[in-house]
Design an enzyme around this catalytic site. Structure first.
Site, mmCIF file in Angstrom:
data_model
loop_
_atom_site.group_PDB
_atom_site.id
_atom_site.type_symbol
_atom_site.label_atom_id
_atom_site.label_comp_id
_atom_site.label_asym_id
_atom_site.label_seq_id
_atom_site.Cartn_x
_atom_site.Cartn_y
_atom_site.Cartn_z
ATOM 1 N N HIS A 55 -90.653 -13.915 -58.352
ATOM 2 C CA HIS A 55 -89.842 -14.131 -57.156
ATOM 3 C C HIS A 55 -90.756 -14.063 -55.935
ATOM 4 O O HIS A 55 -91.840 -13.471 -55.974
ATOM 5 C CB HIS A 55 -88.755 -13.071 -57.040
ATOM 6 C CG HIS A 55 -87.650 -13.230 -58.024
ATOM 7 N ND1 HIS A 55 -86.445 -12.586 -57.874
ATOM 8 C CD2 HIS A 55 -87.543 -13.956 -59.168
ATOM 9 C CE1 HIS A 55 -85.649 -12.899 -58.882
ATOM 10 N NE2 HIS A 55 -86.301 -13.725 -59.684
ATOM 11 N N GLU A 57 -90.639 -12.332 -53.217
ATOM 12 C CA GLU A 57 -90.971 -10.983 -52.754
ATOM 13 C C GLU A 57 -92.034 -10.331 -53.626
ATOM 14 O O GLU A 57 -92.964 -9.700 -53.114
ATOM 15 C CB GLU A 57 -89.725 -10.082 -52.757
ATOM 16 C CG GLU A 57 -88.590 -10.564 -51.901
ATOM 17 C CD GLU A 57 -87.538 -11.351 -52.662
ATOM 18 O OE1 GLU A 57 -86.346 -11.145 -52.416
ATOM 19 O OE2 GLU A 57 -87.916 -12.189 -53.519
ATOM 20 N N CYS A 85 -82.825 -9.323 -54.532
ATOM 21 C CA CYS A 85 -82.130 -8.941 -55.762
ATOM 22 C C CYS A 85 -82.547 -7.516 -56.155
ATOM 23 O O CYS A 85 -83.398 -6.899 -55.506
ATOM 24 C CB CYS A 85 -82.468 -9.924 -56.885
ATOM 25 S SG CYS A 85 -84.156 -9.777 -57.523
ATOM 26 N N CYS A 88 -86.422 -7.179 -57.117
ATOM 27 C CA CYS A 88 -87.317 -7.206 -55.956
ATOM 28 C C CYS A 88 -87.152 -5.961 -55.098
ATOM 29 O O CYS A 88 -88.140 -5.418 -54.597
ATOM 30 C CB CYS A 88 -87.069 -8.471 -55.142
ATOM 31 S SG CYS A 88 -87.556 -9.967 -56.043
#
Length: 163
Positions: A55, A57, A85, A88
């Site tokens: 992801h 992040e 999410c 993360c």
């Protein structure tokens, strides 16, 4: 950080989200800032990398940790175009990110108040300041356009398969 700084750095995250889109990934971008300078960058790439943890992040955290020479990213702000999410958020907490600024809400997996509020959970050992809605319309519009394009492509494929 000022509101103008938040907008400036969110625009940097949006530019990275555009890179994700160009790579065929969901357009989410993230930057990490310390003392007014970007120290980490990332954009979504779990499909291309075959890595469910890739992801925006997490990639920005990895970049910043490498550049800073430490997995603890104290006194840093993470800017991301979509509400984080659970995965993360956990990584950000472990890195001790002090402040998280996000653009669009995520009503399906967001844990900064949309589905859950991990940032307000008193039983967790780290808390970060959370600021939502920075350039939310632009961030949301990019995601909406991406998914509209995907639906149109899928519809075109169905029509082609029917002929």
């Amino acid at each position: 950080m000022s509101e103008a700084d938040d907008i400036r750095f969110m625009r940097e995250a949006l530019a990275l989200a555009q890179e994700a889109w160009q790579a065929g990934e969901v357009p989410v971008g993230a930057v990490i800032v310390k003392d007014g300078e970007i120290v980490g960058r990332g954009y979504n790439c779990p499909i291309v990398s075959r890595d469910p943890t890739a992801h925006a992040e997490v990639r920005a955290l990895r970049d910043a940790a490498t550049r800073q020479g430490n997995y603890r990213l104290l006194d840093c702000t993470l800017y991301v175009t979509l509400e984080p999410c659970m995965m993360c958020t956990g990584a950000m907490f472990h890195a001790r990110i002090a402040r998280i600024v996000y653009g669009a809400k995520d009503p399906k997996t967001g844990v900064a108040g949309s589905v859950l509020d991990l940032y307000g959970e008193p039983r967790l050992n780290h808390h970060a300041e959370i600021v939502g809605g920075v350039l939310a319309d632009e961030c949301g519009a990019m995601l909406s356009a991406f998914f509209a394009e995907r639906r149109a492509q899928a519809k075109g494929q169905v029509l082609a398969d029917q002929n």
